[in-house]
Design an enzyme around this catalytic site. Sequence first.
Site, mmCIF file in Angstrom:
data_model
loop_
_atom_site.group_PDB
_atom_site.id
_atom_site.type_symbol
_atom_site.label_atom_id
_atom_site.label_comp_id
_atom_site.label_asym_id
_atom_site.label_seq_id
_atom_site.Cartn_x
_atom_site.Cartn_y
_atom_site.Cartn_z
ATOM 1 N N ASP A 59 26.589 19.526 -44.220
ATOM 2 C CA ASP A 59 25.294 20.360 -43.759
ATOM 3 C C ASP A 59 25.004 21.477 -44.584
ATOM 4 O O ASP A 59 24.226 22.230 -44.232
ATOM 5 C CB ASP A 59 25.864 20.771 -42.171
ATOM 6 N N GLU A 64 19.890 28.143 -43.631
ATOM 7 C CA GLU A 64 19.511 29.352 -42.795
ATOM 8 C C GLU A 64 20.588 29.830 -41.728
ATOM 9 O O GLU A 64 20.898 30.646 -41.260
ATOM 10 C CB GLU A 64 18.319 28.692 -42.151
ATOM 11 N N ASP A 65 21.587 28.591 -41.686
ATOM 12 C CA ASP A 65 22.557 28.750 -40.468
ATOM 13 C C ASP A 65 23.617 29.871 -41.004
ATOM 14 O O ASP A 65 24.527 30.263 -39.897
ATOM 15 C CB ASP A 65 23.187 27.451 -40.160
ATOM 16 N N ARG A 84 31.439 23.992 -40.714
ATOM 17 C CA ARG A 84 30.315 24.773 -41.382
ATOM 18 C C ARG A 84 30.923 25.994 -41.640
ATOM 19 O O ARG A 84 29.938 26.851 -42.520
ATOM 20 C CB ARG A 84 29.015 24.569 -40.633
ATOM 21 N N ARG A 129 26.005 26.366 -30.320
ATOM 22 C CA ARG A 129 26.422 26.963 -31.618
ATOM 23 C C ARG A 129 26.901 28.399 -31.183
ATOM 24 O O ARG A 129 27.714 29.056 -32.183
ATOM 25 C CB ARG A 129 25.605 26.546 -32.621
ATOM 26 N N HIS A 159 19.196 24.250 -31.670
ATOM 27 C CA HIS A 159 18.974 25.956 -31.893
ATOM 28 C C HIS A 159 17.841 26.412 -31.322
ATOM 29 O O HIS A 159 16.763 25.725 -30.716
ATOM 30 C CB HIS A 159 18.967 26.290 -33.457
ATOM 31 N N CYS A 246 15.534 25.548 -41.826
ATOM 32 C CA CYS A 246 16.913 25.628 -41.804
ATOM 33 C C CYS A 246 17.121 25.598 -43.391
ATOM 34 O O CYS A 246 18.258 25.903 -43.717
ATOM 35 C CB CYS A 246 17.372 24.304 -41.598
#
Length: 252
Positions: A59, A64-65, A84, A129, A159, A246
């Site tokens: 991923d 962005e995450d 992640r 998350r 999200h 993202c």
Amino acid sequence: MIAITRGISPNMADCELVHLERQPLNLELLRAEHATYARTLRDLGCAVVELPPLEEHPDSVFVEDTAIVFDQFALLTRPGAESRRGEVSSVARILGEYRELFWISEPGTLDGGDVLVAGTDVFVGLSSRSNAEAVEQLRFLLGPRGYQVHAVEVQNCLHLKSAATWIGDGQMLVNLEWVDPSAFAGYELVEVDPAEPAAANALRLRQVLIHGASYPRTRSRLEERGHQVVPVDISEIAKAEGAVTCCSLILR
Ligand code: CIR
């Protein structure tokens, strides 16, 4: 403006999925969509810094995450999905060249996709998350720096920014099936077309909105309100539960 992106992992087919059924992913198509996305960022005035793919992190294209970038500093996250967490350190290395860095620490978990910044309002999604400990850490860090942190419940989506994004002019683009309107008191809400539930994710760059090309009805709603919309095809990326915000970190 600088946009940090990351190339597609050859193992992206093994991506995390929460709300979608797994479908085969076409790597060539993913790369082509990603290249068009980067070209769009360049056309809108960004210098694009593309980090090399992280093979072992399916991923990792969704940079962005891993961080939230503010004008004066950046905050590295502790992603909610264990798979992640290893994406963060290489993003920290590049962001450290431009910003002072802060970190979310255990037991906080936070995905950047849950952090919606609108001026000095910082809305944080409580999702599968991102948790309340991370919200407290954000309050501690951001409160003294002039930001107001608001925790927001989200449902049936990955999200907060699947359900709502800031589109400028005091407006939020929202899917009210996934987030309660009371979260955004004082903002004008522009609702997605009911046939396009995933259309609430738009990336505002300068005065322009980058938006998924598969959402023409919501695009019309935005254009009727005077927004300039640049559609980009992210239909293959969307199969991995990704959207336009993202795939980049924007440094203004
Ligand atoms: C994940 O589940 O983490 C990825 N498959 C999708 C992440 C999308 N990121 C975002 O919306 N900010």
